[in-house]
Design a protein around this motif. Structure first.
Motif, PDB file in Angstrom:
ATOM      1  N   GLY A   1       0.828  -1.176   0.025  1.00 29.56           N
ATOM      2  CA  GLY A   1      -0.101  -0.029   0.131  1.00 29.56           C
ATOM      3  C   GLY A   1       0.928   1.380  -0.100  1.00 29.56           C
ATOM      4  N   PHE A   2       2.100   1.331   0.665  1.00 28.51           N
ATOM      5  CA  PHE A   2       2.860   2.477   0.991  1.00 28.51           C
ATOM      6  C   PHE A   2       3.581   2.715  -0.316  1.00 28.51           C
ATOM      7  CE2 PHE A   2       1.539   2.360   5.336  1.00 28.51           C
ATOM      8  CZ  PHE A   2       1.335   3.760   5.627  1.00 28.51           C
ATOM      9  N   ALA A   3       4.084   1.559  -0.732  1.00 26.33           N
ATOM     10  CA  ALA A   3       4.604   1.465  -2.091  1.00 26.33           C
ATOM     11  C   ALA A   3       3.941   1.887  -3.273  1.00 26.33           C
ATOM     12  CB  ALA A   3       5.428  -0.081  -2.240  1.00 26.33           C
ATOM     13  N   GLU A   4       2.790   1.586  -3.323  1.00 32.79           N
ATOM     14  CA  GLU A   4       2.150   1.992  -4.551  1.00 32.79           C
ATOM     15  C   GLU A   4       1.503   3.568  -4.346  1.00 32.79           C
ATOM     16  OE1 GLU A   4      -1.311  -0.873  -4.629  1.00 32.79           O
ATOM     17  OE2 GLU A   4      -0.273  -2.378  -5.404  1.00 32.79           O
ATOM     18  N   GLY A   5       1.513   3.848  -3.061  1.00 30.08           N
ATOM     19  CA  GLY A   5       1.392   5.122  -2.849  1.00 30.08           C
ATOM     20  C   GLY A   5       2.397   6.229  -3.065  1.00 30.08           C
ATOM     21  N   ILE A   6       3.478   5.869  -3.141  1.00 26.23           N
ATOM     22  CA  ILE A   6       4.734   6.711  -3.388  1.00 26.23           C
ATOM     23  C   ILE A   6       4.880   6.765  -4.884  1.00 26.23           C
ATOM     24  CG2 ILE A   6       7.122   6.892  -3.077  1.00 26.23           C
ATOM     25  CD1 ILE A   6       7.063   5.574  -0.213  1.00 26.23           C
ATOM     26  N   LEU A   7       4.762   5.517  -5.431  1.00 22.86           N
ATOM     27  CA  LEU A   7       4.774   5.398  -6.822  1.00 22.86           C
ATOM     28  C   LEU A   7       3.916   6.199  -7.689  1.00 22.86           C
ATOM     29  CD1 LEU A   7       5.760   1.611  -7.194  1.00 22.86           C
ATOM     30  CD2 LEU A   7       7.203   3.566  -7.482  1.00 22.86           C
ATOM     31  N   ASP A   8       2.722   6.219  -7.113  1.00 24.43           N
ATOM     32  CA  ASP A   8       1.414   6.825  -7.945  1.00 24.43           C
ATOM     33  C   ASP A   8       1.351   8.322  -7.594  1.00 24.43           C
ATOM     34  OD1 ASP A   8       0.081   6.441  -5.602  1.00 24.43           O
ATOM     35  OD2 ASP A   8      -1.109   5.043  -6.668  1.00 24.43           O
ATOM     36  N   GLY A   9       2.150   8.814  -6.577  1.00 28.00           N
ATOM     37  CA  GLY A   9       2.128  10.129  -6.076  1.00 28.00           C
ATOM     38  C   GLY A   9       0.890  10.447  -5.141  1.00 28.00           C
ATOM     39  N   THR A  10       0.185   9.302  -4.731  1.00 29.24           N
ATOM     40  CA  THR A  10      -0.975   9.628  -3.930  1.00 29.24           C
ATOM     41  C   THR A  10      -0.360  10.182  -2.361  1.00 29.24           C
ATOM     42  OG1 THR A  10      -2.108   7.578  -4.459  1.00 29.24           O
ATOM     43  CG2 THR A  10      -2.656   8.483  -2.536  1.00 29.24           C
ATOM     44  N   ILE A  11       0.849   9.701  -1.860  1.00 32.07           N
ATOM     45  CA  ILE A  11       1.272  10.186  -0.818  1.00 32.07           C
ATOM     46  C   ILE A  11       2.328  11.495  -1.346  1.00 32.07           C
ATOM     47  CG2 ILE A  11       3.042   9.632   1.130  1.00 32.07           C
ATOM     48  CD1 ILE A  11       2.139   6.674   0.689  1.00 32.07           C
ATOM     49  N   PRO A  12       2.022  12.363  -0.619  1.00 31.98           N
ATOM     50  CA  PRO A  12       2.838  13.723  -0.925  1.00 31.98           C
ATOM     51  C   PRO A  12       4.138  13.377  -0.559  1.00 31.98           C
ATOM     52  CG  PRO A  12       1.618  14.009   0.815  1.00 31.98           C
ATOM     53  CD  PRO A  12       1.011  12.740   0.212  1.00 31.98           C
ATOM     54  N   PRO A  13       5.213  14.204  -1.300  1.00 30.68           N
ATOM     55  CA  PRO A  13       6.626  14.015  -1.034  1.00 30.68           C
ATOM     56  C   PRO A  13       6.991  14.050   0.430  1.00 30.68           C
ATOM     57  CG  PRO A  13       6.255  15.444  -3.073  1.00 30.68           C
ATOM     58  CD  PRO A  13       4.921  15.074  -2.338  1.00 30.68           C
ATOM     59  N   GLU A  14       6.269  15.257   1.072  1.00 27.04           N
ATOM     60  CA  GLU A  14       6.835  15.271   2.475  1.00 27.04           C
ATOM     61  C   GLU A  14       6.484  14.271   3.533  1.00 27.04           C
ATOM     62  OE1 GLU A  14       2.729  17.224   1.718  1.00 27.04           O
ATOM     63  OE2 GLU A  14       4.786  17.252   0.766  1.00 27.04           O
ATOM     64  N   LYS A  15       5.619  13.327   2.999  1.00 26.46           N
ATOM     65  CA  LYS A  15       5.227  12.247   4.011  1.00 26.46           C
ATOM     66  C   LYS A  15       5.642  11.038   3.632  1.00 26.46           C
ATOM     67  CE  LYS A  15       0.935  13.918   5.944  1.00 26.46           C
ATOM     68  NZ  LYS A  15      -0.598  13.537   5.848  1.00 26.46           N
ATOM     69  N   GLN A  16       6.731  11.179   2.441  1.00 29.83           N
ATOM     70  CA  GLN A  16       7.181   9.752   1.818  1.00 29.83           C
ATOM     71  C   GLN A  16       8.375   9.325   2.640  1.00 29.83           C
ATOM     72  OE1 GLN A  16       8.799  10.601  -2.306  1.00 29.83           O
ATOM     73  NE2 GLN A  16       6.657  10.744  -3.057  1.00 29.83           N
ATOM     74  N   ARG A  17       8.962  10.094   3.627  1.00 29.52           N
ATOM     75  CA  ARG A  17      10.024   9.492   4.319  1.00 29.52           C
ATOM     76  C   ARG A  17       9.365   8.693   5.427  1.00 29.52           C
ATOM     77  NH1 ARG A  17      15.230  10.232   5.818  1.00 29.52           N
ATOM     78  NH2 ARG A  17      15.829   9.943   7.913  1.00 29.52           N
ATOM     79  N   GLU A  18       8.270   9.442   6.130  1.00 31.67           N
ATOM     80  CA  GLU A  18       7.365   8.581   7.010  1.00 31.67           C
ATOM     81  C   GLU A  18       6.979   7.213   6.393  1.00 31.67           C
ATOM     82  OE1 GLU A  18       3.336   9.143   9.849  1.00 31.67           O
ATOM     83  OE2 GLU A  18       4.383  10.798   8.758  1.00 31.67           O
TER      84      GLU A  18
END
Length: 491
Positions: A290-307
């Motif tokens: 879930g988190f990997a797909e969110g990072i790849l498709d941009g669902t998770i904003p850059p500022e929350k990608q580290r978390e």
């Protein structure tokens, strides 16, 4: 289903038992008939011997007096003896020619007079002074008879000793024959009676053997069918109709049921194991995906990608721990971890593990209380295995301790055993869960949401390691205090 071995066993056992019975009956019958034959024959021969001795003594006396044995007096004596005893008497010359004959076993016309008895019989009597056998004397007698023969030798009195002594050559030969038909008839009747008795005994034995063997084979058939059904998935199959028997069949039925219970329980544990593994793997993998797909498709904003990456890293480490624990468990169950025992200080191992968890203890601000002997506590075992046991128990105690709570370590010795106790203050474990706390993937938190770092294998590994060395572990939880105690053998 192939039942051929069971039927083969039935017929084989029946064949062995029947052959044994027939052999014993045959041996008994042969012994009985042989004993009867010899006894009956000896009785007849004793009677014949008594008669021939009396007649030969009388004939010798007559011959010594110069009276010819062909006289009417001697013939009358022989006829009277034959009539009284029922035996046949033959008086012959020394060359075997019959002079006089009397008795029931002669031809009606008495045509035997002037006939010659067999030369082998004459030679046997003249050389051995007697003859005993079963013969017809070359058909001189009308039936097979027991025959005894002796020579007739004149006698006189010794003037010095007064004893009777033989003088001269034999003047004749005397035969007495007793018809063996009666003996054969007796043996025939005895054989018939024995045969009928043997048949009756054999039939009775056949019925008894059939019932006995069937009683032995039937339980095996039932257990064979039960094992076949059990092997094809009917795990609730049990053998109940023979469990009440107190013999080996009852023990076999009880052993089968115990085996079935154990296998059924193992199958249930396997199913639970697969379900637990699936659950433990599915949760972190779903989180990671879930988190990997969110990072790849941009669902998770850059500022929350580290978390998000930190969550992915944490879940990956959790998967790594799960796989490592399962590999450790697999090695332990295959006896790869059971090493040769050696002496070591249990207190030193416990303190070393305590130091390794210092950071976690400090983070939760726990107060550590110890009650250890002043000197070393030398025990037998595998130091690495005991280190893992202590680490798992202490790690659990720290993990489930209340913040700023107390952690207890204690070692006591009793009856050749060192008892190591590890306790903590925290939530009380419900009593209904204490009996399952050492099961694989069991967690006291039924929601499985808290303490996500755990995989539910730590305490199961502890139990497995201690059982491998035939040591015990117990747990108590009351009023917010939980304590695990395990034993080690003292040196």
């Amino acid at each position: 289903m192939n039942t051929r071995p069971i039927h083969t066993m039935y017929f084989r056992q029946m064949g062995v038992m029947l052959c044994l019975i027939v052999f014993c009956m045959s041996l008994l019958g042969a012994g009985f008939l042989s004993l009867s034959y010899h006894y009956y024959k000896n009785q007849i021969q004793e009677t014949i011997q008594q008669d021939i001795n009396a007649i030969s003594q009388y004939a010798s006396d007559v011959a010594s007096q110069g009276i010819p044995l062909s006289s009417a007096q001697f013939r009358a004596y022989i006829t009277s003896v034959s009539g009284i005893t029922g035996n046949t008497v033959l008086y012959c010359q020394a060359d075997g020619r019959i002079i006089f004959a009397a008795g029931p076993d002669l031809p009606e016309d008495h045509s035997v007079v002037n006939r010659y008895v067999p030369t082998w019989a004459v030679r046997a009597i003249l050389s051995n002074k007697s003859y005993n056998g079963t013969t017809t004397l070359n058909d001189i007698l009308t039936a097979e008879s027991l025959v005894s023969g002796v020579p007739i030798i004149p006698v006189t009195l010794d003037p010095f000793t007064g004893e009777t002594i033989s003088v001269g050559d034999p003047t004749g030969i005397l035969f007495i024959a007793s018809d063996a038909t009666s003996m054969l008839a007796f043996l025939n009747h005895s054989f018939q009676l024995f045969f009928l008795t043997a048949v009756a005994v054999l039939l009775i034995s056949l019925v008894i053997c059939s019932v006995t063997v069937q009683r032995l084979v039937d339980p095996l058939k039932v257990m064979s069918k039960s094992a076949y059904r059990f092997a094809h998935g009917e795990v609730d199959t049990r053998v109940t109709q023979y469990a009440h028997r107190s013999d080996e069949i009852g023990e076999l039925a009880a052993a089968f049921n115990a085996m079935a219970d154990s296998l059924s329980q193992a199958e249930q544990q396997r199913s639970e194991f697969v379900a637990n593994v699936s659950h433990e793997l599915k949760t972190p993998m779903t989180t990671i995906a879930g988190f990997a797909e969110g990072i790849l498709d941009g669902t998770i904003p850059p500022e929350k990608q580290r978390e998000s990456l930190q969550v992915i890293s944490s879940e990956t480490r959790r998967l790594s721990r799960l796989v490592r624990r399962m590999l450790d468990l697999s090695r332990m169950q295959s006896s790869e971890r059971i090493a040769a025992q050696e002496q070591f200080d249990a207190a030193e191992v416990l303190l070393r593990v305590l130091v390794s968890l210092e950071q976690k203890i400090t983070e939760k601000e726990l107060n550590v209380e110890t009650d250890l002997p002043d000197g070393p506590v030398m025990v037998w075992g595998d130091p690495d295995a005991v280190t893992q046991v202590c680490y798992n128990l202490l790690d659990n105690a720290v993990k489930f301790s209340a913040p700023q709570g107390r952690l207890f370590l204690k070692i006591t010795t009793r009856a050749g055993k060192a008892q190591l106790s590890i306790g903590n203050e925290g939530e009380t474990i419900p009593s209904q869960q204490l009996s399952h706390i050492f099961d694989r993937f069991h967690k006291a938190d039924t929601s499985r949401s808290s303490h996500k770092e755990g995989v539910g294998l730590g305490l199961y590994i502890v139990k497995t390691l201690l059982n491998a060395y035939k040591e015990d572990i117990t747990v108590t939880s009351q009023d917010g205090y939980t304590e695990f105690t395990f034993t080690l053998s003292e040196v």
